[in-house]
Design a protein around this motif. Structure first.
Motif, PDB file in Angstrom:
ATOM      1  N   ILE A 267       0.846  -1.207   0.000  1.00 48.84           N
ATOM      2  CA  ILE A 267       0.000   0.000   0.000  1.00 48.84           C
ATOM      3  C   ILE A 267       0.874   1.247   0.000  1.00 48.84           C
ATOM      4  CG2 ILE A 267      -1.612   1.373   1.384  1.00 48.84           C
ATOM      5  CD1 ILE A 267      -2.803  -1.307   2.371  1.00 48.84           C
ATOM      6  N   ALA A 268       1.859   1.289   0.902  1.00 49.61           N
ATOM      7  CA  ALA A 268       2.749   2.448   1.006  1.00 49.61           C
ATOM      8  C   ALA A 268       3.571   2.616  -0.271  1.00 49.61           C
ATOM      9  CB  ALA A 268       3.665   2.298   2.215  1.00 49.61           C
ATOM     10  N   PHE A 269       4.077   1.507  -0.789  1.00 49.15           N
ATOM     11  CA  PHE A 269       4.899   1.545  -2.001  1.00 49.15           C
ATOM     12  C   PHE A 269       4.091   2.041  -3.197  1.00 49.15           C
ATOM     13  CE2 PHE A 269       6.383  -0.585  -5.891  1.00 49.15           C
ATOM     14  CZ  PHE A 269       7.684  -0.112  -5.946  1.00 49.15           C
TER      15      PHE A 269
ATOM     16  N   GLY B 270      15.746   6.053  -8.192  1.00 47.14           N
ATOM     17  CA  GLY B 270      16.376   7.051  -7.329  1.00 47.14           C
ATOM     18  C   GLY B 270      15.464   8.171  -6.892  1.00 47.14           C
ATOM     19  N   ILE B 271      14.216   8.177  -7.405  1.00 50.64           N
ATOM     20  CA  ILE B 271      13.285   9.249  -7.041  1.00 50.64           C
ATOM     21  C   ILE B 271      12.251   8.714  -6.059  1.00 50.64           C
ATOM     22  CG2 ILE B 271      11.667  10.977  -7.885  1.00 50.64           C
ATOM     23  CD1 ILE B 271      12.922  10.769 -10.610  1.00 50.64           C
ATOM     24  N   THR B 272      12.071   9.408  -4.949  1.00 45.43           N
ATOM     25  CA  THR B 272      11.040   9.066  -3.977  1.00 45.43           C
ATOM     26  C   THR B 272      10.299  10.351  -3.609  1.00 45.43           C
ATOM     27  OG1 THR B 272      12.428   9.439  -2.023  1.00 45.43           O
ATOM     28  CG2 THR B 272      12.528   7.246  -3.023  1.00 45.43           C
ATOM     29  N   VAL B 273       9.193  10.196  -2.915  1.00 43.36           N
ATOM     30  CA  VAL B 273       8.450  11.390  -2.508  1.00 43.36           C
ATOM     31  C   VAL B 273       9.250  12.191  -1.480  1.00 43.36           C
ATOM     32  CG1 VAL B 273       6.280  12.255  -1.544  1.00 43.36           C
ATOM     33  CG2 VAL B 273       6.265  10.238  -3.002  1.00 43.36           C
ATOM     34  N   THR B 274      10.125  11.529  -0.743  1.00 42.47           N
ATOM     35  CA  THR B 274      10.932  12.239   0.251  1.00 42.47           C
ATOM     36  C   THR B 274      11.986  13.142  -0.389  1.00 42.47           C
ATOM     37  OG1 THR B 274      12.427  10.339   0.427  1.00 42.47           O
ATOM     38  CG2 THR B 274      10.636  10.477   2.029  1.00 42.47           C
ATOM     39  N   ASN B 275      12.462  12.798  -1.582  1.00 44.35           N
ATOM     40  CA  ASN B 275      13.479  13.641  -2.222  1.00 44.35           C
ATOM     41  C   ASN B 275      12.974  14.291  -3.505  1.00 44.35           C
ATOM     42  OD1 ASN B 275      13.560  11.746  -4.310  1.00 44.35           O
ATOM     43  ND2 ASN B 275      15.506  10.854  -3.686  1.00 44.35           N
ATOM     44  N   ILE B 276      11.660  14.341  -3.659  1.00 44.07           N
ATOM     45  CA  ILE B 276      11.068  14.780  -4.922  1.00 44.07           C
ATOM     46  C   ILE B 276      11.409  16.224  -5.283  1.00 44.07           C
ATOM     47  CG2 ILE B 276       8.857  15.527  -3.922  1.00 44.07           C
ATOM     48  CD1 ILE B 276       7.534  14.310  -6.435  1.00 44.07           C
TER      49      ILE B 276
ATOM     50  N   THR C 137       8.023  10.116   4.573  1.00 40.53           N
ATOM     51  CA  THR C 137       8.994   9.372   5.379  1.00 40.53           C
ATOM     52  C   THR C 137       8.340   8.167   6.034  1.00 40.53           C
ATOM     53  OG1 THR C 137      10.195  11.419   5.855  1.00 40.53           O
ATOM     54  CG2 THR C 137      10.647   9.537   7.280  1.00 40.53           C
ATOM     55  N   PHE C 138       7.106   8.325   6.488  1.00 37.97           N
ATOM     56  CA  PHE C 138       6.377   7.215   7.108  1.00 37.97           C
ATOM     57  C   PHE C 138       6.165   6.083   6.107  1.00 37.97           C
ATOM     58  CE2 PHE C 138       2.320   5.084   8.059  1.00 37.97           C
ATOM     59  CZ  PHE C 138       2.617   4.580   9.311  1.00 37.97           C
ATOM     60  N   ALA C 139       5.831   6.430   4.867  1.00 42.24           N
ATOM     61  CA  ALA C 139       5.613   5.412   3.834  1.00 42.24           C
ATOM     62  C   ALA C 139       6.900   4.623   3.577  1.00 42.24           C
ATOM     63  CB  ALA C 139       5.123   6.065   2.539  1.00 42.24           C
ATOM     64  N   GLU C 140       8.043   5.304   3.545  1.00 46.06           N
ATOM     65  CA  GLU C 140       9.328   4.619   3.370  1.00 46.06           C
ATOM     66  C   GLU C 140       9.584   3.660   4.527  1.00 46.06           C
ATOM     67  OE1 GLU C 140      12.752   6.989   2.763  1.00 46.06           O
ATOM     68  OE2 GLU C 140      12.219   7.520   0.696  1.00 46.06           O
ATOM     69  N   TYR C 141       9.260   4.116   5.726  1.00 51.94           N
ATOM     70  CA  TYR C 141       9.434   3.282   6.922  1.00 51.94           C
ATOM     71  C   TYR C 141       8.589   2.008   6.817  1.00 51.94           C
ATOM     72  CZ  TYR C 141       7.810   1.771  11.561  1.00 51.94           C
ATOM     73  OH  TYR C 141       7.422   1.024  12.645  1.00 51.94           O
TER      74      TYR C 141
ATOM     75  N   LYS D 240      -3.372   4.607  12.321  1.00 55.14           N
ATOM     76  CA  LYS D 240      -3.998   5.815  11.780  1.00 55.14           C
ATOM     77  C   LYS D 240      -3.308   6.279  10.506  1.00 55.14           C
ATOM     78  CE  LYS D 240      -5.048  10.657  12.875  1.00 55.14           C
ATOM     79  NZ  LYS D 240      -4.938  11.729  13.905  1.00 55.14           N
ATOM     80  N   ASP D 241      -1.981   6.299  10.515  1.00 52.47           N
ATOM     81  CA  ASP D 241      -1.235   6.781   9.360  1.00 52.47           C
ATOM     82  C   ASP D 241      -1.301   5.797   8.193  1.00 52.47           C
ATOM     83  OD1 ASP D 241      -0.214   9.324  10.310  1.00 52.47           O
ATOM     84  OD2 ASP D 241       0.989   8.165  11.712  1.00 52.47           O
ATOM     85  N   VAL D 242      -1.318   4.501   8.493  1.00 54.30           N
ATOM     86  CA  VAL D 242      -1.458   3.507   7.425  1.00 54.30           C
ATOM     87  C   VAL D 242      -2.812   3.662   6.731  1.00 54.30           C
ATOM     88  CG1 VAL D 242      -1.761   1.045   6.944  1.00 54.30           C
ATOM     89  CG2 VAL D 242       0.153   1.802   8.341  1.00 54.30           C
ATOM     90  N   LEU D 243      -3.861   3.882   7.512  1.00 54.72           N
ATOM     91  CA  LEU D 243      -5.197   4.072   6.935  1.00 54.72           C
ATOM     92  C   LEU D 243      -5.264   5.347   6.091  1.00 54.72           C
ATOM     93  CD1 LEU D 243      -7.507   2.943   9.881  1.00 54.72           C
ATOM     94  CD2 LEU D 243      -6.880   1.667   7.812  1.00 54.72           C
TER      95      LEU D 243
END
Length: 254
Positions: A111-113, A132-138, A185-189, A231-234
């Motif tokens: 889901i996060a990915f 090499g592109i993620t939402v954290t370094n977009i 960052t949470f999604a990467e975790y 909560k954050d996963v939902l």
């Protein structure tokens, strides 16, 4: 990057790529350590005690077991959908063993990915590969993408276009509780800790229908994710579901 010649730029780019690869490997190690901790916790709760030789045996056979685990995704998905009462809510299902829990955790990581990929695809629409592109370094990658390799000149118009797309998708997600400073960052975790699905159900199969049902995915999250992260996963799931409705594609796109 003013004042740097092409040779110096090449060195910087190569060093950046090397650091990205090292970071990826470190994240894999963190994920393995987390899985080891989870296994030990499960064994303690059930009162089981195993010696070091048993642990080594589990590690040696883990790779072959993972391939077999994915083939029975349907069983866990269906049992979650049809889960009995008394487990905390209608349709809830409590994983019966560590393998089943592991399979369901991979769905959470997926889901996060998938949300991460969906966000990037909506911004970099002309790029097939997003290595090499993620939402954290977009934001950094938008600038790099809009900078010409030879001259080092920034294409302001192109950057403005990509930033507009980024801001538009962020505004959509914020309506569902998404926080740009928290959830990337949470999604990467979540991906690093839970992993992702290794083998996908056959297209058009009942298995795939169960896997692509947002209602069923919510039940899996409720029965799998710790209260501290639920909560954050939902929120991630709701954002993914709404992007899916908007573009008319399935929740998971492979």
């Amino acid at each position: 990057m003013e004042g740097l010649d092409n040779k110096e730029m090449d060195v910087i780019i190569k060093e950046n790529d090397r650091l990205v690869l090292e970071n990826t490997e470190l994240r894999k190690l963190v994920g393995l350590l987390q899985k080891n901790v989870e296994l030990r916790n499960i064994l303690e709760k059930t009162g089981r005690r195993i010696d070091e030789s048993s642990i080594r045996s589990r590690k040696d056979s883990s790779a072959s077991k993972e391939d077999k685990e994915d083939s029975s995704l349907s069983k866990e998905l269906k049992s979650t959908e049809e889960g009995g009462n008394g487990n905390g809510g209608a349709g809830m299902h409590t994983p019966q063993n560590s393998q089943q829990l592991h399979r369901m955790q991979r769905i959470i990581g997926e889901i996060a990915f998938q949300l991460d990929r969906r966000i990037l695809a909506s911004i970099f629409q002309d790029r097939v590969r997003l290595y090499g592109i993620t939402v954290t370094n977009i934001l950094q990658k938008i600038t790099e993408t809009c900078t010409e390799d030879k001259s080092g000149q920034l294409d302001e118009a192109k950057k403005s276009e990509l930033m507009k797309k980024y801001q538009e998708v962020m505004e959509k997600l914020k309506k569902h509780g998404y926080e740009p400073k928290i959830h990337p960052t949470f999604a990467e975790y979540i991906v690093n800790v839970y992993g992702i699905i290794k083998e996908y159900p056959i297209p058009g199969s009942i298995d795939l229908q169960h896997l692509l049902d947002p209602v069923n995915l919510k039940k899996i999250a409720n029965s799998t994710v710790p209260a501290s992260d639920l909560k954050d996963v939902l929120i991630l799931l709701e954002c993914l579901s709404n992007l899916s409705k908007e573009d008319g594609k399935p929740v998971f796109v492979w």
